[in-house]
Design a protein around this motif. Structure first.
Motif, PDB file in Angstrom:
ATOM      1  N   VAL A  33       0.624  -1.062  -0.296  1.00  8.86           N
ATOM      2  CA  VAL A  33      -0.096   0.205   0.098  1.00  8.86           C
ATOM      3  C   VAL A  33       0.903   1.006   0.126  1.00  8.86           C
ATOM      4  O   VAL A  33       0.381   2.478   0.032  1.00  8.86           O
ATOM      5  CB  VAL A  33      -1.054   0.129   0.984  1.00  8.86           C
ATOM      6  CG1 VAL A  33      -1.948  -0.719   0.940  1.00  8.86           C
ATOM      7  CG2 VAL A  33       0.102  -0.016   2.907  1.00  8.86           C
ATOM      8  N   ASP A  34       1.781   1.497   0.603  1.00  5.95           N
ATOM      9  CA  ASP A  34       2.597   1.892   0.042  1.00  5.95           C
ATOM     10  C   ASP A  34       3.125   2.564  -1.525  1.00  5.95           C
ATOM     11  O   ASP A  34       4.298   1.966  -2.028  1.00  5.95           O
ATOM     12  CB  ASP A  34       4.473   1.825   0.904  1.00  5.95           C
ATOM     13  CG  ASP A  34       5.164   2.749   0.724  1.00  5.95           C
ATOM     14  OD1 ASP A  34       4.993   4.061   0.326  1.00  5.95           O
ATOM     15  OD2 ASP A  34       6.064   2.549   1.698  1.00  5.95           O
ATOM     16  N   GLU A  35       2.372   3.474  -1.882  1.00  7.81           N
ATOM     17  CA  GLU A  35       2.930   3.729  -3.604  1.00  7.81           C
ATOM     18  C   GLU A  35       4.296   4.059  -3.707  1.00  7.81           C
ATOM     19  O   GLU A  35       4.163   4.215  -5.046  1.00  7.81           O
ATOM     20  CB  GLU A  35       1.707   5.513  -3.475  1.00  7.81           C
ATOM     21  CG  GLU A  35       0.252   4.637  -3.763  1.00  7.81           C
ATOM     22  CD  GLU A  35      -1.105   5.708  -3.601  1.00  7.81           C
ATOM     23  OE1 GLU A  35      -0.788   7.252  -3.832  1.00  7.81           O
ATOM     24  OE2 GLU A  35      -2.417   5.564  -2.636  1.00  7.81           O
ATOM     25  N   GLU A  36       4.278   5.374  -2.916  1.00  8.54           N
ATOM     26  CA  GLU A  36       6.040   5.740  -3.524  1.00  8.54           C
ATOM     27  C   GLU A  36       6.810   4.539  -3.682  1.00  8.54           C
ATOM     28  O   GLU A  36       7.487   5.026  -4.568  1.00  8.54           O
ATOM     29  CB  GLU A  36       6.407   6.748  -2.870  1.00  8.54           C
ATOM     30  CG  GLU A  36       7.168   7.567  -2.443  1.00  8.54           C
ATOM     31  CD  GLU A  36       7.553   9.034  -1.230  1.00  8.54           C
ATOM     32  OE1 GLU A  36       8.850   8.049  -1.425  1.00  8.54           O
ATOM     33  OE2 GLU A  36       6.759   9.406  -0.934  1.00  8.54           O
ATOM     34  N   MET A  37       7.480   3.473  -2.444  1.00 10.60           N
ATOM     35  CA  MET A  37       7.751   2.482  -2.972  1.00 10.60           C
ATOM     36  C   MET A  37       7.773   1.827  -3.886  1.00 10.60           C
ATOM     37  O   MET A  37       7.853   1.172  -4.560  1.00 10.60           O
ATOM     38  CB  MET A  37       7.640   1.662  -1.730  1.00 10.60           C
ATOM     39  CG  MET A  37       8.449   2.178  -0.244  1.00 10.60           C
ATOM     40  SD  MET A  37      10.312   2.935  -1.108  1.00 10.60           S
ATOM     41  CE  MET A  37      11.219   0.903  -0.489  1.00 10.60           C
ATOM     42  N   MET A  38       5.819   1.421  -4.286  1.00 11.48           N
ATOM     43  CA  MET A  38       6.027   0.663  -5.479  1.00 11.48           C
ATOM     44  C   MET A  38       6.187   1.583  -6.496  1.00 11.48           C
ATOM     45  O   MET A  38       6.208   0.398  -7.900  1.00 11.48           O
ATOM     46  CB  MET A  38       4.049   0.512  -4.849  1.00 11.48           C
ATOM     47  CG  MET A  38       3.879  -0.577  -4.257  1.00 11.48           C
ATOM     48  SD  MET A  38       4.313  -2.168  -4.055  1.00 11.48           S
ATOM     49  CE  MET A  38       3.593  -2.756  -5.727  1.00 11.48           C
ATOM     50  N   ALA A  39       5.976   2.778  -7.042  1.00 12.25           N
ATOM     51  CA  ALA A  39       6.776   2.942  -7.303  1.00 12.25           C
ATOM     52  C   ALA A  39       8.021   3.703  -7.691  1.00 12.25           C
ATOM     53  O   ALA A  39       7.913   2.864  -9.157  1.00 12.25           O
ATOM     54  CB  ALA A  39       6.205   5.143  -7.746  1.00 12.25           C
ATOM     55  N   ALA A  95      -6.433   3.293   6.427  1.00 15.24           N
ATOM     56  CA  ALA A  95      -7.108   3.671   5.661  1.00 15.24           C
ATOM     57  C   ALA A  95      -6.765   3.082   3.954  1.00 15.24           C
ATOM     58  O   ALA A  95      -7.306   3.881   3.214  1.00 15.24           O
ATOM     59  CB  ALA A  95      -7.428   5.132   6.193  1.00 15.24           C
ATOM     60  N   LYS A  96      -6.016   2.340   3.996  1.00 24.10           N
ATOM     61  CA  LYS A  96      -5.335   2.022   2.522  1.00 24.10           C
ATOM     62  C   LYS A  96      -6.232   1.399   1.417  1.00 24.10           C
ATOM     63  O   LYS A  96      -6.791   0.807   3.022  1.00 24.10           O
ATOM     64  CB  LYS A  96      -3.923   1.592   2.410  1.00 24.10           C
ATOM     65  CG  LYS A  96      -3.049   2.786   2.990  1.00 24.10           C
ATOM     66  CD  LYS A  96      -1.873   4.038   2.281  1.00 24.10           C
ATOM     67  CE  LYS A  96      -1.846   4.681   2.719  1.00 24.10           C
ATOM     68  NZ  LYS A  96      -0.618   4.377   3.702  1.00 24.10           N
ATOM     69  N   PRO A  97      -6.847   1.473   0.634  1.00 24.03           N
ATOM     70  CA  PRO A  97      -7.382   0.779  -0.071  1.00 24.03           C
ATOM     71  C   PRO A  97      -7.052  -1.065   0.503  1.00 24.03           C
ATOM     72  O   PRO A  97      -6.142  -1.011  -0.070  1.00 24.03           O
ATOM     73  CB  PRO A  97      -7.140   0.637  -1.635  1.00 24.03           C
ATOM     74  CG  PRO A  97      -5.566   1.439  -1.961  1.00 24.03           C
ATOM     75  CD  PRO A  97      -6.006   1.841  -0.524  1.00 24.03           C
ATOM     76  N   GLY A 155       5.646   1.245  10.663  1.00 26.58           N
ATOM     77  CA  GLY A 155       6.319   1.221   9.323  1.00 26.58           C
ATOM     78  C   GLY A 155       7.811   1.524   9.912  1.00 26.58           C
ATOM     79  O   GLY A 155       8.832   0.714  11.010  1.00 26.58           O
ATOM     80  N   GLU A 156       9.075   2.207   9.314  1.00 30.58           N
ATOM     81  CA  GLU A 156      10.848   1.562   9.135  1.00 30.58           C
ATOM     82  C   GLU A 156      10.889   2.554  10.072  1.00 30.58           C
ATOM     83  O   GLU A 156      12.709   2.526  10.354  1.00 30.58           O
ATOM     84  CB  GLU A 156      10.884   1.188   7.696  1.00 30.58           C
ATOM     85  CG  GLU A 156      10.081  -0.391   6.993  1.00 30.58           C
ATOM     86  CD  GLU A 156      11.213  -0.438   6.179  1.00 30.58           C
ATOM     87  OE1 GLU A 156      11.927  -0.697   5.610  1.00 30.58           O
ATOM     88  OE2 GLU A 156      10.839  -0.271   4.538  1.00 30.58           O
ATOM     89  N   ARG A 157      10.080   3.705  10.281  1.00 27.89           N
ATOM     90  CA  ARG A 157      10.711   5.120  10.613  1.00 27.89           C
ATOM     91  C   ARG A 157      11.387   4.516  12.360  1.00 27.89           C
ATOM     92  O   ARG A 157       9.958   4.056  13.152  1.00 27.89           O
ATOM     93  CB  ARG A 157      10.437   6.503  10.481  1.00 27.89           C
ATOM     94  CG  ARG A 157      10.702   6.629   8.753  1.00 27.89           C
ATOM     95  CD  ARG A 157       9.701   7.342   8.538  1.00 27.89           C
ATOM     96  NE  ARG A 157       8.066   7.415   9.863  1.00 27.89           N
ATOM     97  CZ  ARG A 157       7.143   8.429   9.707  1.00 27.89           C
ATOM     98  NH1 ARG A 157       7.503   9.203   9.290  1.00 27.89           N
ATOM     99  NH2 ARG A 157       6.206   8.353  10.466  1.00 27.89           N
TER     100      ARG A 157
END
Ligand SMILES: Nc1nc2c(ncn2[C@@H]2O[C@H](COP(=O)(O)OP(=O)(O)O)[C@@H](O)[C@H]2O)c(=O)[nH]1
Ligand SMILES: Nc1nc2c(ncn2[C@@H]2O[C@H](COP(=O)(O)OP(=O)(O)O)[C@@H](O)[C@H]2O)c(=O)[nH]1
Ligand SMILES: [Mg+2]
Ligand SMILES: [Mg+2]
Lengths: 449, 344
Positions: A195-201, B51-53, B320-322
Motif C-alpha cells: 500500500v506504499d505508493e511511493e515505494m511501489m512506484a 485506511a489504504k484501499p 513503519g520503518e522509521r
C-alpha cells in the motif's frame, strides 16, 4: 492443532452408505468442512469461495464409487482441484535466450528476498552460470552488507554502487555484469508494503531500468488473508512472472500459495526451506496441495532420502532387517544418514498423517540426544555393536564412562534397540503395524524416551 | 511552522506521553496545544496506515454499519470481515455468536450499534487495560524473540529510541550472531536509538553475548537492557532450546532476567501465528506481543486470536520503518481502525 481434511470429512460422511450419488445436503456439509480446512490453512477468503464452488460442482456430478469411501473421493477431488489451481506441474525459471538473464526479486519487508537472491545465485552457480548480485535495498540498515556477506559465502560478486539511488544502482549493476562477463544478474530490492505508493512506484522504476527476464515475488509462507491483496498489488505494479514461497521449513500450511496463484496466475517457481543458502527447492503443486490439506508430503521425504542417503549394500541391509539381525553399527549408520537429511522434526512433518496422528502435539526430537546416542555406540567395541546381547553390566559401565553418559542411558538405548529390531523384523515380513504414524512415533522414542 | 508540522509535533508529544505511561515513567511536559485528546495519536496513525484501499472489507462494513436495522445477512458479512482480518475461525465464531446474542437481547438494533459493540468487544478481548512494562529491574532486561524477519531488530531500535527520549540509559545486546550482517543492522539501530551496543563476532555464542550485555548493563548502571535474538521458526527444536539457554544465562546475572520477553509478530501472519505464540511461549514465558507492519495491507487479527486463545496481549504496534513508527498498543483504537469503513 489441525485435523487432516480426510478425518473431518469422515465425520461428515460416517452415516453414508457409500453408494449412489452424494446428496446435495451431504455435499453442502462437506463444503463447510472444506471451507474450514482451507481457511485454517490461510487460503484467502475470495479464493476459498472460488475453490469450494469448483469442488462442489464436481462433487455433485460424481458417482460415489463402491470401492472408495465418500470422504476419500471428495478428498481426491479437492486435491485435484487444488493441484490444478496451482498449475499441475512445476515451472522452471526462464533464462534469457541472449545473456544476461536478469532476475528482479521483490516483496514485503522480511519475506526473504535477500536470502533468496543468494540461494538463487548458488543454485545457478551449480548449473555452471556466473551470477552477479545487485544490492538495491538502500532502506534497511546493513541490507547491502547482508547481501555481501552471503555473496562471500558462495563466492559470488555483489555490486553496491553508491548505496543511495536504487534505480541507478540497478542499471549500473547490469552494466557491471556485462563488463565482468557475468551471465546472470540478480537484483535484490528493499521490502515494501503493497500500500506504499511511493515505494511501489520505485519498484516500477527499477524494473523499467533493468528490463528483467523475470520479476519474482518473494512471499512468506506464513502469510495470512492479505496474500491476495499483496499479490494483486505487486501484480498490478510490476506484473511479476513467478513466485518464491519462503519459510516452508516450518509448520505453516501455506495456503498463500493457492491464493497468489489464483489471483495472479503466476506460477510458484521456488520454495525456501531454511536459512541456509542451499535450502532452495523446486515447487510441486501436488505436494503443496497435500500440505495445505494437512496430508504430509511423502514424495518430498522419499526424494530427500534418495538424495542424501547412501546405503552401501542395500540388499544386505534389507536381509538383515528382515531376519532381525540389525546391528548397532547399522543403526549408527542409519542415524547419521537421517541426520544428513535435515532436522528430524521437519522430516516427521512430511510423513502423511503424522501431524494428525499426533494431534499436533509437539513431538520433540532432541538432536542433542541423538549426539549422546552416537557417543554411546562409538564407545562400544565393533564386536559389541554387532552382538549387543553380549553387553553385560560391566561393559555397560565401561561404555557409559567412555561416552560421558550414564549406565541408565546405555540401558535405555539397548532396550529400545531391541524393540526396534523386533519392529523392523515385522515390517520386513510385510506385517506393517497398524497405523504407520503411531509406529513411527513409537520408533522415534529411540532418541527421546 | 506549517499547520502540518504543528500537528505532527503535537502528536509526537502525545506519543511520548503514552510511552511514559507504558513504562510507568513520568510524562515529559507536553508542548502547548488546544486539543490534546487521548488516543488521537494512535488512532489517527492507525487510520492513516490502515485506511489504504483494501479489497472487500470496507464496502461490506460501510453497509453493515450504516444507519439501518441490522439484518440476517449482516452476520455472514461480519464473519467474512473478521476472517479476512486473520482473526481465525474460532475467534471469529466466538465474536459473531456473542454479537448475535447481544442483538437477540435487543442491545444491538441499528448498524452503528453493531459497529460500537464490535469495537468494544474486540478492544476488551485484546486488552482491557492499557499495556505496561514495568521498569523495576536494575537493569530491566527485555528480550525479543520471534520467527525470521518479523521485525525484532527494528523493534529494538525503536524501543531504545523512546527510552532514550525518556532519559533512560539503554544497553543493547546483539545476540543474533547468526544472520548475515545482523550485528551491523543492529549497530545502526543502536545509534538511532542512542543506546550502547554490546556485541561479539558473528557466529559467537548468543548466550555469551546476552550474558555480557546484562552484565555490562548492570556494571554501567543502565536502566534497560534490550536483547536482540536470531529469528527462528518455532518448530526448530534445537533453536528453541538455544533461546531457552539465552534466557537462562541472563538469569545468572539477575535471577529475574529477562524481566520481559516480547514475541515480535508480523501482522501479515495468518493462522501460523497461534503456533508461534504457543511454541515460543512454551520455550520462554511471553509477556506480550509486538505486532509489526500494521502500515501494510494486513490487519493483524491473528493477535486477537492469540490473546483469546493463549492470553498473551499486544503491548506495542509497529507502523513503519522509521524510528518513531512504534507505539504502545491501544486496543480500542486498533479495533476501531481495522473495522472501520473508510468514511467512518
Ligand atoms: N527458516 C527460514 N528462514 C528464512 C528463509 N528464507 C529467509 N529466511 C530468513 O528470514 C529472515 C529475513 O530474510 P531476508 O532475506 O533478510 O528478507 P528480506 O527482508 O526480504 O530481504 C532472515 O532471518 C532469513 O534468514 C526460509 O526459507 N526459511
Ligand atoms: N513496514 C514496516 N516494516 C517493518 C516494521 N518493522 C520492521 N520492518 C521491516 O521488516 C524487515 C525485517 O525487520 P528486522 O527488524 O530485520 O526483522 P528481524 O529479522 O525479526 O530482526 C526490515 O526490512 C524492517 O525494516 C514495521 O512496523 N513496518
Ligand atoms: Mg533484504
Ligand atoms: Mg534481526
Amino acid at each position: 492443532m489441525f485435523d487432516a481434511l480426510g478425518d473431518r470429512l469422515h465425520g461428515v460422511f460416517s452415516g453414508l452408505s457409500g453408494r449412489g450419488k452424494l446428496s446435495a445436503d451431504d455435499i453442502d456439509l462437506a463444503m463447510r468442512e472444506i471451507r474450514r480446512a482451507l481457511l485454517e490453512a490461510d487460503v484467502s477468503l475470495p479464493v476459498v469461495k472460488q475453490v469450494t464452488n469448483a469442488i462442489s460442482e464436481r462433487a455433485k456430478g460424481a458417482e460415489v464409487l463402491g470401492s472408495l469411501k465418500p470422504e476419500e473421493q471428495v478428498v481426491t477431488i479437492v486435491n485435484e482441484e487444488l493441484t490444478r489451481l496451482m498449475g499441475e506441474t512445476n515451472v522452471g525459471l526462464a533464462m534469457a535466450s541472449k545473456p544476461p538473464t536478469i532476475i528482479l526479486a521483490a516483496g514485503l519487508q522480511g519475506s526473504g528476498k535477500t536470502t533468496f537472491c543468494a540461494k538463487l545465485a548458488r543454485h545457478l552457480q551449480k548449473q555452471g552460470r556466473a551470477p552477479l548480485m545487485v544490492a538495491c535495498d538502500v532502506q534497511r540498515p546493513a541490507a547491502a552488507d547482508q547481501l555481501e556477506v552471503l555473496g562471500r559465502q558462495i563466492d559470488a560478486p555483489v555490486y553496491r554502487g553508491d548505496g543511495k539511488d536504487p534505480v541507478k544502482i540497478a542499471s549500473q549493476g547490469v552494466k557491471e555484469a556485462g563488463k565482468a562477463g557475468k551471465d546472470v544478474v540478480i537484483v535484490d530490492t528493499a521490502g515494501r508494503t503493497s500500500v506504499d505508493e511511493e515505494m511501489m512506484a520505485q519498484l516500477v522504476d527499477i524494473r523499467d531500468a533493468v528490463d528483467p527476464t523475470s520479476v519474482l515475488l518473494v512471499l512468506d509462507a506464513m502469510t495470512g488473508q492479505t496474500a491476495v491483496d499483496v499479490a494483486s498489488a505487486f501484480s498490478d505494479a510490476v506484473d511479476f512472472d513467478g513466485v518464491v514461497l519462503t519459510k516452508l521449513d516450518g509448520d505453516a500450511r501455506g495456503g498463500a500459495a493457492l491464493s497468489v496463484r489464483a489471483v495472479t496466475g503466476a506460477p510458484i517457481i521456488f520454495i525456501g526451506t531454511g536459512e541456509k543458502i542451499d535450502a532452495l527447492e523446486a515447487f510441486h503443486p501436488d505436494r503443496m496441495a497435500s500440505r495445505i490439506l494437512g496430508r504430509g508430503d511423502l514424495q518430498s521425504l522419499m526424494e530427500k532420502a534418495q538424495e542424501t542417503v547412501e546405503i552401501e549394500d542395500p540388499k544386505d541391509l534389507q536381509r538383515r532387517i528382515k531376519d532381525g539381525n540389525l546391528t548397532l553399527e547399522d543403526f549408527l549408520d542409519q542415524m547419521r544418514q537421517v541426520k544428513k537429511m535435515g532436522p528430524i522434526s521437519q522430516l516427521l512433518g512430511m510423513v502423511p498423517g503424522f501431524k494428525s496422528a499426533t494431534r499436533g502435539k509437539d513431538i520433540q526430537v532432541d538432536e542433542d540426544k541423538l549426539g549422546r546416542v552416537e557417543a554411546i555406540i562409538q564407545s562400544m567395541t565393533p564386536e559389541e555393536r554387532r552382538r549387543p546381547d553380549m553387553i553385560n553390566g560391566s561393559r555397560r559401565r565401561r561404555i557409559a564412562m567412555g561416552s560421558g553418559t550414564s549406565v541408565q542411558e546405555v540401558n535405555q538405548l539397548l532396550s529400545q534397540f531391541k524393540q526396534m529390531r523386533k519392529l523392523m523384523k515385522q515390517i520386513g515380513k510385510g506385517a506393517i503395524p497398524a497405523g504407520l504414524a503411531e509406529g513411527l512415533a513409537g520408533g522415534q522414542q529411540l532418541t527421546h524416551p | 511552522m506549517s499547520d502540518e508540522e504543528v500537528a505532527s509535533s503535537a502528536s509526537e508529544g502525545e506519543d511520548l506521553g503514552r510511552w511514559a505511561d507504558l513504562f510507568g515513567l513520568e510524562r515529559p511536559p507536553e508542548p502547548e496545544q488546544d486539543e490534546p485528546k487521548k488516543r488521537r495519536g494512535f488512532l489517527s496513525r492507525m487510520r492513516e496506515s490502515l485506511a489504504k484501499p483494501r479489497q472487500g472489507l470496507a464496502p461490506q462494513l460501510a453497509s453493515m454499519f450504516s444507519d439501518r436495522p441490522v439484518g440476517p445477512d449482516d452476520w455472514d458479512d461480519l464473519e467474512d470481515a473478521l476472517i479476512g482480518a486473520d482473526c481465525g475461525l474460532e475467534t471469529t465464531e466466538e465474536i459473531v455468536n456473542y454479537l448475535r446474542s447481544e442483538a437477540g437481547a435487543g442491545r444491538i438494533v441499528m448498524g452503528p450499534d453493531l459497529a460500537k459493540a464490535l469495537w468494544k468487544t474486540v478492544g476488551e478481548r485484546m486488552s482491557p487495560e492499557p499495556p505496561t512494562i514495568t521498569l523495576d529491574g536494575a537493569p530491566t532486561v527485555i528480550m525479543v524473540a520471534g520467527v525470521n524477519g518479523s521485525g525484532k531488530t527494528t523493534t529494538i531500535g525503536k524501543i531504545a529510541y523512546r527510552l532514550s527520549q525518556l532519559d533512560q540509559r539503554v544497553v543493547i545486546g546483539a545476540a543474533d550472531t547468526f544472520r548475515a550482517a545482523a550485528i551491523e543492522q543492529l549497530q545502526t539501530w543502536a545509534e538511532r536509538g542512542d543506546a550502547e551496543l554490546v556485541r561479539q563476532a558473528p557466529g559467537a555464542d548468543p548466550g555469551a553475548v546476552a550474558f555480557d550485555a546484562v552484565a555490562a548493563g548492570k556494571a554501567r548502571g543502565a536502566d534497560v537492557v534490550l536483547v536482540d535474538t536470531a529469528g527462528r521458526l518455532q518448530t526448530e527444536h534445537n533453536l528453541m532450546d538455544e533461546l531457552k539457554k539465552v534466557a537462562g544465562v541472563m538469569g545468572k546475572v539477575d535471577p529475574a532476567a529477562p524481566h520481559e520477553t516480547l514475541l515480535v509478530l508480523d501482522a501479515t501472519t495468518g493462522q501460523n501465528g497461534i503456533s508461534q505464540a504457543r511454541l515460543f511461549g512454551e520455550a520462554v514465558p511471553l509477556s506480550g506481543v509486538v505486532l509489526t507492519k500494521l502500515d501494510g495491507a494486513a490487519r493483524g487479527g491473528i493477535a486477537l486470536a492469540i490473546r483469546s486463545q493463549l492470553g498473551v496481549p499486544v503491548v506495542l504496534a509497529g507502523t513503519g520503518e522509521r524510528v518513531e513508527d512504534l507505539q504502545p498498543f491501544d486496543a480500542r483504537a486498533y479495533a476501531q481502525a481495522i473495522f472501520s469503513p473508510d468514511d467512518q
